[in-house]
Design an enzyme around this catalytic site. Structure first.
Site, PDB file in Angstrom:
ATOM      1  N   HIS B  19       5.592   1.324  -8.290  1.00 27.57           N
ATOM      2  CA  HIS B  19       6.100   2.585  -8.813  1.00 27.57           C
ATOM      3  C   HIS B  19       7.239   3.083  -7.922  1.00 27.57           C
ATOM      4  O   HIS B  19       7.491   2.552  -6.854  1.00 27.57           O
ATOM      5  CB  HIS B  19       4.975   3.638  -8.950  1.00 27.57           C
ATOM      6  CG  HIS B  19       4.493   4.227  -7.653  1.00 27.57           C
ATOM      7  ND1 HIS B  19       3.713   5.359  -7.596  1.00 27.57           N
ATOM      8  CD2 HIS B  19       4.693   3.844  -6.368  1.00 27.57           C
ATOM      9  CE1 HIS B  19       3.448   5.645  -6.332  1.00 27.57           C
ATOM     10  NE2 HIS B  19       4.016   4.746  -5.571  1.00 27.57           N
ATOM     11  N   CYS B  38       9.474   6.781  -0.466  1.00 30.97           N
ATOM     12  CA  CYS B  38       8.868   6.465  -1.765  1.00 30.97           C
ATOM     13  C   CYS B  38       9.867   6.645  -2.914  1.00 30.97           C
ATOM     14  O   CYS B  38       9.562   6.347  -4.063  1.00 30.97           O
ATOM     15  CB  CYS B  38       7.633   7.335  -2.016  1.00 30.97           C
ATOM     16  SG  CYS B  38       6.374   7.106  -0.772  1.00 30.97           S
TER      17      CYS B  38
END
Lengths: 68, 219
Positions: B19, B38
């Protein structure tokens, strides 16, 4: 203090009253406000008046205890 | 129910997926600040652990709330098959709109599993890493997390106070933590009026504590 001090010939007390401030209490991070009064006895030099209020706000914008 | 006591059955499942944490509601700069590494455009992967808890009456004949084979095939069809070895952002329709954070992955899995017919879905827990997990239970939505690392004390000082360090670590942004606080008090951080509250709070707090960046030379 950015050189904002001035020579004087008097030694009477300088008082700056009713400086409004908003701060956060250090125990709960909740806001409180009030008025600060600052007085000092000059020795040959005095500080620009606006600097007193700026100093109050510098400390108000740190975590404070309300009964200091 | 058995003797008025609620009995739960829990089962763990695993899947691996990639992701990327990136919100269309935030600017590029905000995305980098909120999500840190991230937000890397090419994504990264996790070995997710999903714990599903169901409750119901124990069948006197089988001694079970639900047949594990039924639960397994349901979870397999609804979650494992569509999520395993996939890119969550691209392969799962729900995450084209919503950021696939641990919380949103947990919400999505809960929504997919609540239709299980053999028992009542009580709880879904998603573990993304050993230190991050999200629980969803009935209508209440809770997030629990532990820190993997502690903030290291700064050796530089500003008068009596430690120098403020601009922290770009996703786990330690004030706004990000505030979002968790909002969820922990039972509010929905994604609700319209609250969506940007964490960023507003961070801005207000930075202003209200800007005194730590001032000293006698620059006041």
């Amino acid at each position: 203090m950015n050189g904002a001090t001035f020579s004087v010939h008097y030694d009477e007390m300088v008082v700056v009253k009713d400086i409004e401030f908003f701060s956060l209490c250090e125990h709960h991070l909740l806001p409180f406000f009030g008025k600060a009064h600052v007085a000092y006895l000059p020795s040959k030099r005095v500080l620009g008046l606006s600097k007193i209020a700026r100093l109050v706000n510098m400390y108000a914008r740190r975590l404070q205890i309300q009964n200091a | 129910m058995s003797g008025g006591l609620k009995i739960e059955l829990g089962r763990r499942y695993r899947f691996s997926a990639s992701h990327r944490l990136h919100s269309a509601k935030l600017s590029e700069e905000e995305n980098r600040r909120v999500y840190g590494k991230c937000n890397n455009p090419h994504g990264h992967g996790h070995n997710y652990v999903v714990e599903v808890s169901v409750s119901g009456a124990v069948d006197p004949a089988t001694g079970m709330i639900a047949n594990l084979a039924d639960l397994d095939s349901f979870v397999e069809r609804e979650v494992i098959e569509p999520f395993d070895h996939k890119s969550l952002n691209e392969d799962v329709a729900a995450f084209r709109e919503n950021v696939p954070t641990t919380e949103n992955v947990c919400k999505e899995i809960f929504a997919r599993l609540k239709h299980f017919r053999m028992a009542k879905l009580e709880r879904v827990r998603v573990e993304e890493t050993a230190t991050t997990r999200s629980n969803m239970q009935g209508k209440n939505f809770r997030i629990a997390w532990r820190y993997g690392k502690r903030r290291k004390p700064s050796d530089q000082t500003n008068g009596d106070f430690p120098e403020r360090t601009e922290n770009r670590d996703a786990k330690e942004s004030v706004a990000d933590l505030m979002r968790k606080v909002i969820a922990l008090i039972g509010e929905d951080p994604e609700r319209e009026g609250l969506r940007k509250t964490p960023e507003r709070f961070e801005k207000a707090l930075k202003f209200l504590t800007s005194g730590y960046n001032q000293n006698l030379d620059n006041v």
